[in-house]
Scaffold this motif. Sequence first.
Motif, mmCIF file in Angstrom:
data_model
loop_
_atom_site.group_PDB
_atom_site.id
_atom_site.type_symbol
_atom_site.label_atom_id
_atom_site.label_comp_id
_atom_site.label_asym_id
_atom_site.label_seq_id
_atom_site.Cartn_x
_atom_site.Cartn_y
_atom_site.Cartn_z
ATOM 1 N N THR A 49 0.828 -1.217 0.000
ATOM 2 C CA THR A 49 0.000 0.000 0.000
ATOM 3 C C THR A 49 0.859 1.263 0.000
ATOM 4 O OG1 THR A 49 -0.240 -0.303 2.407
ATOM 5 C CG2 THR A 49 -2.067 -1.027 1.015
ATOM 6 N N ALA B 211 0.673 3.930 -3.001
ATOM 7 C CA ALA B 211 0.383 5.340 -2.717
ATOM 8 C C ALA B 211 1.462 6.243 -3.297
ATOM 9 C CB ALA B 211 0.265 5.545 -1.209
ATOM 10 N N LYS C 83 -1.617 6.140 1.620
ATOM 11 C CA LYS C 83 -1.401 4.746 2.018
ATOM 12 C C LYS C 83 -2.456 4.310 3.032
ATOM 13 C CE LYS C 83 0.638 1.840 5.270
ATOM 14 N NZ LYS C 83 0.093 0.566 4.791
ATOM 15 N N THR D 241 -5.811 3.911 1.405
ATOM 16 C CA THR D 241 -5.787 2.738 0.520
ATOM 17 C C THR D 241 -5.942 1.457 1.317
ATOM 18 O OG1 THR D 241 -4.402 3.888 -1.095
ATOM 19 C CG2 THR D 241 -4.391 1.480 -1.162
ATOM 20 N N GLN D 242 -5.162 1.303 2.375
ATOM 21 C CA GLN D 242 -5.247 0.080 3.177
ATOM 22 C C GLN D 242 -6.611 -0.041 3.848
ATOM 23 O OE1 GLN D 242 -2.074 -0.522 6.017
ATOM 24 N NE2 GLN D 242 -2.876 -2.499 6.682
ATOM 25 N N ARG E 163 -9.494 1.156 2.815
ATOM 26 C CA ARG E 163 -10.508 0.807 1.820
ATOM 27 C C ARG E 163 -10.430 -0.667 1.419
ATOM 28 N NH1 ARG E 163 -11.930 5.627 -2.467
ATOM 29 N NH2 ARG E 163 -12.557 7.157 -0.915
ATOM 30 N N ALA F 78 -4.042 -2.285 -4.797
ATOM 31 C CA ALA F 78 -3.715 -1.131 -3.962
ATOM 32 C C ALA F 78 -3.452 0.102 -4.825
ATOM 33 C CB ALA F 78 -2.503 -1.445 -3.093
ATOM 34 N N THR G 121 -6.686 1.454 -6.136
ATOM 35 C CA THR G 121 -7.429 2.075 -5.040
ATOM 36 C C THR G 121 -6.835 3.433 -4.692
ATOM 37 O OG1 THR G 121 -8.026 -0.093 -4.163
ATOM 38 C CG2 THR G 121 -8.200 1.765 -2.647
ATOM 39 N N ALA G 122 -5.510 3.523 -4.652
ATOM 40 C CA ALA G 122 -4.851 4.804 -4.383
ATOM 41 C C ALA G 122 -5.166 5.818 -5.476
ATOM 42 C CB ALA G 122 -3.343 4.596 -4.280
ATOM 43 N N TRP H 73 -8.720 7.045 -4.927
ATOM 44 C CA TRP H 73 -8.871 7.990 -3.810
ATOM 45 C C TRP H 73 -8.346 9.362 -4.200
ATOM 46 C CZ3 TRP H 73 -5.954 11.065 -0.554
ATOM 47 C CH2 TRP H 73 -6.619 11.548 0.555
#
Length: 304
Positions: free
Chosen positions: A102, A106, A263, A266-267, A269, A288, A291-292, A295
């Motif tokens: 993550t 990020a 980070k 991300t983690q 979520r 990850a 997802t980053a 976000w």
Amino acid sequence: MERPYILHMFTPGKQMSPFDVNMAADAGYQLVVPYGEVGLDAVAGMTQDAIFSRGPKGVARTGIFIGGRDALLAADMLKKAQAAMVKPFVVSLMADPSGAYTTAAAMVACVEQALKTRGEGLAGQRVVVLGGTGPVGRIAAVIAAQAGATVLLSSRQGIDAAEEAATETAKHFGVTLHGISGGDANAVRHSLAEADVVLSCAKAGVQAVSAEDLTHAGALKVAADVNAVPPEGIAGVGVMDDAKPLAGTQALGIGALAIGNVKYQTQHRLLQRMREAEKAVCYSFGDAFETARGWLAEKAAAGG
């Protein structure tokens, strides 16, 4: 009574990271159970112990998290756990060794966002990863390579260590990586001379790039640093900097706490999605990264 949400946490080390235990609890898992000294050969048996006792309905409320400090071993443990599932007894999985997956995701997502302000992306960029033999450096390198960048892993131990890490990591994940020496100031300056992006993943408290080194980075566009412990990993990049102009260069600087916020989000979520998923999911560093990115896009759209 509804079955509780259980997260089994495997680590090859002696103990699971308290950070990850806290994150799991904050994501809504009601029972968080860490297991230390779990080797690769133990993963299949422990996974099957976790799945068969809960029934098809219970597995939807069961997850397995893989930690440790070895980015490559964690990937192997994730595959081993996935292969041990027996339908319909399939639980959700996530790997994030030492937060490397993550954190790396990020870091690279923040760099990509900064490049977008210049009308560019990661594809075609020359990326130098300082501290590239560690878990964050290796995974950041893989993510950047998968996004189309030319990536060079640098090591303070010299070219042999850098090339060994690059070859091993590239083979493991099916990408192309190159080694470059970071054994002394001249080597670092040589690597910076043609770098578009520098990712500083060196150990906490180690300055990988000095102010003098930066004078050799004439092509630099973005400099990102994950070191929050003084001195800064890249001279002039403050921990809170979020694509802030880096003095003496044409680059934008991204600091450790700016990366750390992404980070964390991300983690959180990913763990929350694991818990809420109706069907089993399996999350690694690629998930990850997406997802980053997501976000950061939401943050930008909200004017943040």
